[in-house]
Motif scaffolding. Structure first.
Motif, PDB file in Angstrom:
ATOM      1  N   ASN A 101      32.596   7.001   4.867  1.00  0.00           N
ATOM      2  CA  ASN A 101      32.284   7.877   6.001  1.00  0.00           C
ATOM      3  C   ASN A 101      31.117   7.315   6.803  1.00  0.00           C
ATOM      4  OD1 ASN A 101      30.735   8.281   3.813  1.00  0.00           O
ATOM      5  ND2 ASN A 101      30.769  10.497   3.848  1.00  0.00           N
ATOM      6  N   ARG A 102      30.857   7.950   7.964  1.00  0.00           N
ATOM      7  CA  ARG A 102      29.882   7.400   8.904  1.00  0.00           C
ATOM      8  C   ARG A 102      28.495   7.912   8.576  1.00  0.00           C
ATOM      9  NH1 ARG A 102      33.332   6.609  14.063  1.00  0.00           N
ATOM     10  NH2 ARG A 102      35.373   6.786  13.144  1.00  0.00           N
ATOM     11  N   GLU A 103      27.843   7.303   7.621  1.00  0.00           N
ATOM     12  CA  GLU A 103      26.521   7.777   7.208  1.00  0.00           C
ATOM     13  C   GLU A 103      25.451   6.989   7.957  1.00  0.00           C
ATOM     14  OE1 GLU A 103      26.372   7.859   2.939  1.00  0.00           O
ATOM     15  OE2 GLU A 103      27.997   9.326   2.845  1.00  0.00           O
ATOM     16  N   VAL A 104      25.066   7.513   9.120  1.00  0.00           N
ATOM     17  CA  VAL A 104      24.030   6.868   9.920  1.00  0.00           C
ATOM     18  C   VAL A 104      22.845   7.821  10.056  1.00  0.00           C
ATOM     19  CG1 VAL A 104      25.575   5.358  11.223  1.00  0.00           C
ATOM     20  CG2 VAL A 104      25.152   7.693  12.026  1.00  0.00           C
ATOM     21  N   ASN A 113      19.039   1.627  12.828  1.00  0.00           N
ATOM     22  CA  ASN A 113      19.971   1.842  11.720  1.00  0.00           C
ATOM     23  C   ASN A 113      20.317   0.529  11.025  1.00  0.00           C
ATOM     24  OD1 ASN A 113      21.401   4.594  11.044  1.00  0.00           O
ATOM     25  ND2 ASN A 113      20.799   4.682  13.197  1.00  0.00           N
ATOM     26  N   HIS A 151      28.191   6.532  18.355  1.00  0.00           N
ATOM     27  CA  HIS A 151      29.060   7.172  17.384  1.00  0.00           C
ATOM     28  C   HIS A 151      30.143   7.989  18.105  1.00  0.00           C
ATOM     29  CE1 HIS A 151      29.025   9.814  13.475  1.00  0.00           C
ATOM     30  NE2 HIS A 151      30.221   9.461  13.840  1.00  0.00           N
ATOM     31  N   ARG A 154      32.552   5.815  20.337  1.00  0.00           N
ATOM     32  CA  ARG A 154      33.484   4.937  19.626  1.00  0.00           C
ATOM     33  C   ARG A 154      34.523   5.703  18.844  1.00  0.00           C
ATOM     34  NH1 ARG A 154      34.210   0.629  21.656  1.00  0.00           N
ATOM     35  NH2 ARG A 154      34.921  -0.320  19.721  1.00  0.00           N
ATOM     36  N   ARG A 155      34.301   7.001  18.697  1.00  0.00           N
ATOM     37  CA  ARG A 155      35.242   7.797  17.906  1.00  0.00           C
ATOM     38  C   ARG A 155      36.577   7.937  18.615  1.00  0.00           C
ATOM     39  NH1 ARG A 155      32.403  11.980  14.070  1.00  0.00           N
ATOM     40  NH2 ARG A 155      34.110  12.072  12.636  1.00  0.00           N
TER      41      ARG A 155
END
Ligand SMILES: Nc1ncnc2c1ncn2[C@@H]1O[C@H](COP(=O)(O)OP(=O)(O)OP(=O)(O)O)[C@@H](O)[C@H]1O
Ligand SMILES: [Mg+2]
Length: 156
Positions: A101-104, A113, A151, A154-155
């Motif tokens: 998953n996207r953990e930023v 980041n 984020h 780009r989704r």
């Protein structure tokens, strides 16, 4: 348990020692016994895939190897035992875990980041910001943007 991951890998006793060797790995969430005795070898330069249906325990197995989930058994990297170490200690020995998953860090920029994942000084396993930008040039274009914006853009 029939739902436990089935690892079908031929492990040869005569082969050169694997870079990473997993033996009798068990992992738990509290009393839930998710991973029940996994043996796995990963050789230098080798790619090993673990297949299984949703929820079978693939991520848990990786988290157990990474020290992020309560684990029993043995995981050695270059012959050194890692079970019982903290994730940051395992990371320092050269093992990485990329979550699906996207953990930023939402409040930081793209560059900030990436700095978190930079590993200068590890000649064999390290990676620098420059290498990341080379691999993902779009990130270089958006380096100073808040990561949340990128984020969202780009989704799909
Ligand atoms: N933090 C947690 N606490 C308790 N149980 C969990 C936790 N995370 C996962 N589980 C349970 O552990 C089992 C294995 O989950 P895991 O995420 O490892 O599966 P997976 O094979 O990676 O599946 P997928 O990636 O398709 O979700 C599942 O039954 C899941 O509900
Ligand atoms: Mg998973």
């Amino acid at each position: 348990m029939s739902s436990a991951p089935v690892i079908t890998q031929e492990i040869s006793a005569s082969a050169a020692p694997a870079l990473m060797r997993v033996r009798g790995l068990h992992a738990f969430y509290g009393k839930s016994h998710i991973i029940q005795g996994v043996d796995l070898d990963v050789g230098a330069g080798e790619i090993v895939s673990v297949l299984g249906r949703n929820g079978v325990g693939r991520s848990t197995m990786l988290k157990a190897i990474m020290g992020d989930v309560d684990a029993r058994g043995s995981v050695t990297l270059d012959g050194r035992e890692m079970v019982g170490l903290q994730p940051y200690e395992i990371a320092r020995r050269g093992l990485g875990y990329v979550p699906e998953n996207r953990e930023v860090f939402a409040a930081l920029t793209v560059r900030e980041n990436l700095v978190m994942g930079e590993r200068r000084g590890h000649a064999a396993v390290g990676w620098t910001i420059e290498q990341m930008f080379e691999l993902f040039p779009k990130l270089a274009e958006r380096a100073e943007a808040p990561v949340n914006q990128v984020h969202r853009q780009r989704r799909p």
